[in-house]
Each structure stands twice: as C-alpha cells, then as structure tokens.
Design an enzyme around this catalytic site. Structure first.
Site, mmCIF file in Angstrom:
data_model
loop_
_atom_site.group_PDB
_atom_site.id
_atom_site.type_symbol
_atom_site.label_atom_id
_atom_site.label_comp_id
_atom_site.label_asym_id
_atom_site.label_seq_id
_atom_site.Cartn_x
_atom_site.Cartn_y
_atom_site.Cartn_z
ATOM 1 N N HIS A 1 0.818 -1.219 0.000
ATOM 2 C CA HIS A 1 0.000 0.000 0.000
ATOM 3 C C HIS A 1 0.854 1.271 0.000
ATOM 4 O O HIS A 1 0.345 2.356 -0.307
ATOM 5 C CB HIS A 1 -0.991 -0.008 1.176
ATOM 6 C CG HIS A 1 -0.402 0.269 2.523
ATOM 7 N ND1 HIS A 1 -0.179 -0.718 3.464
ATOM 8 C CD2 HIS A 1 0.016 1.419 3.108
ATOM 9 C CE1 HIS A 1 0.325 -0.187 4.556
ATOM 10 N NE2 HIS A 1 0.455 1.102 4.364
ATOM 11 N N ASP B 1 -0.131 -7.630 1.294
ATOM 12 C CA ASP B 1 0.325 -6.249 1.450
ATOM 13 C C ASP B 1 1.848 -6.173 1.609
ATOM 14 O O ASP B 1 2.366 -5.594 2.557
ATOM 15 C CB ASP B 1 -0.359 -5.582 2.644
ATOM 16 C CG ASP B 1 -0.227 -4.055 2.597
ATOM 17 O OD1 ASP B 1 0.249 -3.528 1.569
ATOM 18 O OD2 ASP B 1 -0.578 -3.401 3.593
ATOM 19 N N SER C 1 4.642 2.402 7.998
ATOM 20 C CA SER C 1 4.271 1.243 7.175
ATOM 21 C C SER C 1 5.437 0.788 6.302
ATOM 22 O O SER C 1 6.053 1.605 5.609
ATOM 23 C CB SER C 1 3.085 1.587 6.274
ATOM 24 O OG SER C 1 1.918 1.742 7.020
#
Length: 369
Positions: free
Chosen positions: A114, A144, A223
């Site tokens: 992402h 992901d 992230s």
C-alpha cells in the site's frame, strides 16, 4: 512392671527430643545458609537493556529507508481544471510515503504494497539527504508486501537479516524503525503484545495471515518498516494500527515468515496470485448450520457456489462440510478461507468433505484472485 517400662521409655523419648532442639538452636549457621538467589541490580539490568536497544538501532539504521512516490494526474482532470478554472495542473503529484528496509545487498527493499500502490515513480531515501530512484519488482496485494529494486548500478548496501517470527514469544522486546510523519529513522521500543492476531479483512481486503501485535509506537509513515528482535533480525513488517491518526499502543506487523514463504515468487516479478475456491461458507457449528441439519463441531459448510467454480468442477456441492484441506483439519470457515488464500492460483489441492455422513475426497484446481 509393665507400667514401669512404659514410663521409662516415654522419658527417654522426651529427653531425646528436648536435647535435639537445644542442640539445633545452639548451632552456628553459615552465611551461605541464609543467602538469597542472586538478582542483578535494577540499575545494571536497565543499563544492559538500554545497551541492547542502542546496539540494534545503530546496526539497523543504515538498512532502513524511507519511500516517497508520485502518481499521474488523469489527463481529463487536468484539462477540466485548466478549462474551467484556468489552473495549470502538474502531470504528477505526491502519492504515498512510508518506510522499507534493505534485505539484500544488491539494493532490494521490502515494504508494504500500500506504500507504492497506484504510483508510477518511486524514490528510496537512504538518509535525509540521499534519495535514489527505484522500481517495483514484485508484489502481493492481499498480503500487502512488495519488493523494490534501487537503481544504483553495481553499488552494494547493508542488508538486514531476516529472522524467524515463529520463535517470537509474547512479552518479548521488539524495536520498530521507520519514517513516521516524515521523521526519518525514528526508533520506538515495545513488546510483543500478542501473536497470531486474526482479522476477517483489513482495509477491505481479506486477511491472508494472522499478525504480530505490538505496543511499540507505530504511526503513519511507519508502514513497511522493520520490526526487529534484540538480535537485530527482522521478525515483522510494520503494517497497520487500530484507530485513526496515530499510535494508541496497538500496532500490527506482518510476520516475516509469511513473506519468506513467497519471497522467491516476489523476486521473479509481477503480481502474486492467490487461490480461489469459488464458494460461500459458514461455520459448521453455527446456528444456521444446525438448523440446516448439519451435525459437526468443526469444519466449513458450503452454502453457495457458481456452476463453473473450481469447487463445483471438482465435484463439491452445497451442503458439503469441508473438514480437511491438503491434510490440515479445518476449524471453521475463516480458517478454510485463509488456507485457500495461502495457496497460489492454479494450485491443485486435496479437499476432504462430509456428505450424508460419508467422507469424500476431491482434487481441486484452485482459481486465481
């Protein structure tokens, strides 16, 4: 005479006991008999722990990167803004930002998908002053995770070792390093709050695996960054948090073993496909299943399927209770979905199901998603 000998014997016993107690009280005890188990001084323990954190942070810092991306502005939108508002729109705009880490010295970087999704250009920052272009090699949208390659010729980089996330214990110290809110190479510390935390779906996509829960601070921008153990090994990829806006002490990392299982496929390039069975399921022990006459404590009941689905083509039918998938006992419908998603599209698997109290086996060629 019998009473005489009884009284005499009683006196001898009482005298022996009194003498033993007097001798015991008069004994001089050595210090060793009163010594307590050796316990490290609290200050020294804290210092040792702090030294471990500092060592891991210093060793890992050079391998942790920040990632910035841009995305194209649709031509129709640019023309609309220019025609009606007289605005000159750029062809590209900043898209996402996040973190990543080098896992191979040739310049290969692991991050969350992402972080780079929807972008057409990517740059990897080695520090606050040095950014290099990169390209997307392979990705798995459902897990992901993505692999990038830094465009730097024959230059080599310091890579982080990948650990064994299965060996993590609840309460174990972990360290998160990343780029929260654009603050490069930020280090936070916490513990493994829980292992194998399961979700039905994450951000609208079905969950492929369970996650490591940690209270190490994870914020927007973290992230894709590494979650490290005190040996400096990557045990997870920091992926998402509960709540909106920032850290509340409940963050989740993708176990690195899940990434290692598909790493060869990622390195080959392109998207990774996941298996699909083409059915709707309910738990075998649910009230709905009981009302339908299903008598099973574990498993997943097929309630609907398409005529051309992989399950139908293999011979499975609505009402079948799937109890094993490739030899693994199926706990419930969520478990079966995860087992299917862990297989690549096109894989041939063996499914064992109950139908009218009979145990049947089916070889199913999974679809792709």
């Amino acid at each position: 005479m019998r009473w005489f000998w009884a009284v005499l014997l009683f006196g001898v016993v009482v005298g022996f006991l009194i003498g033993y107690q007097i001798a015991r009280q008069g004994k001089t005890h050595s210090p060793a008999e009163f010594s307590l188990p050796a316990i490290a001084a609290p200050g020294r323990t804290s210092a040792l722990l702090s030294e471990a954190f500092v060592k891991v942070a210093k060793e890992a810092e050079a391998s942790v990167v920040h990632i910035t991306t841009t995305a194209p502005v649709p031509e129709e939108y640019r023309l609309f803004r220019e025609f009606f508002f007289g605005e000159r729109m750029p062809e590209r705009v900043p898209a996402n930002y996040g973190s990543g880490f080098l896992f191979r010295s040739e310049g290969f970087v692991l991050t969350n998908f992402h972080v780079v999704q929807g972008s057409d250009t990517m740059r990897v920052g080695l520090d606050e002053k040095t950014e290099l272009p990169a390209r997307l090699i392979g990705y798995d949208q459902l897990l992901d995770v993505a692999v990038l390659k830094i465009k730097a010729g024959n230059r080599t980089f310091k890579a982080l070792p990948l650990g064994d996330s299965d060996k993590l214990e609840k309460g174990e110290w972990v360290i998160a390093i990343g780029n929260p809110f654009g603050l490069d190479k930020t280090v936070t510390v916490g513990v493994v709050s829980a292992k194998s935390r399961e979700f039905e779906e994450i951000n609208g996509r079905p969950a492929v695996t369970s996650y490591i829960q940690t209270d190490a601070a994870i914020n927007p921008g973290n992230s894709g960054g590494p979650l490290l153990n005190l040996n400096g090994e990557v045990v997870g990829i920091n992926t998402f948090i509960l709540g909106q806006g920032g850290n509340i002490g409940i963050g989740f990392a993708l176990p690195i073993n899940e990434v290692k299982r598909i790493l060869d496929r990622l390195m080959k390039g392109g998207p990774i496909t996941r298996g699909a069975l083409g059915v709707s399921l309910i738990d075998a022990n649910s009230q709905e299943a009981k009302e339908a006459g299903i008598q099973a404590n574990e498993g997943a009941v097929i309630v609907r399927m398409a005529i051309n689905s992989p399950a139908y083509l293999a011979g499975l039918r609505p009402g079948d209770v799937v109890v094993k998938f490739n030899g693994v006992p199926v706990k419930d419908s969520s478990h079966l979905r995860r087992l299917v998603l862990q297989q690549p599209g096109g894989a041939v698997v063996e499914i064992e199901a109950l139908r009218d109290s009979k145990r049947l086996k089916f070889n199913v060629t999974l679809g792709s998603r």
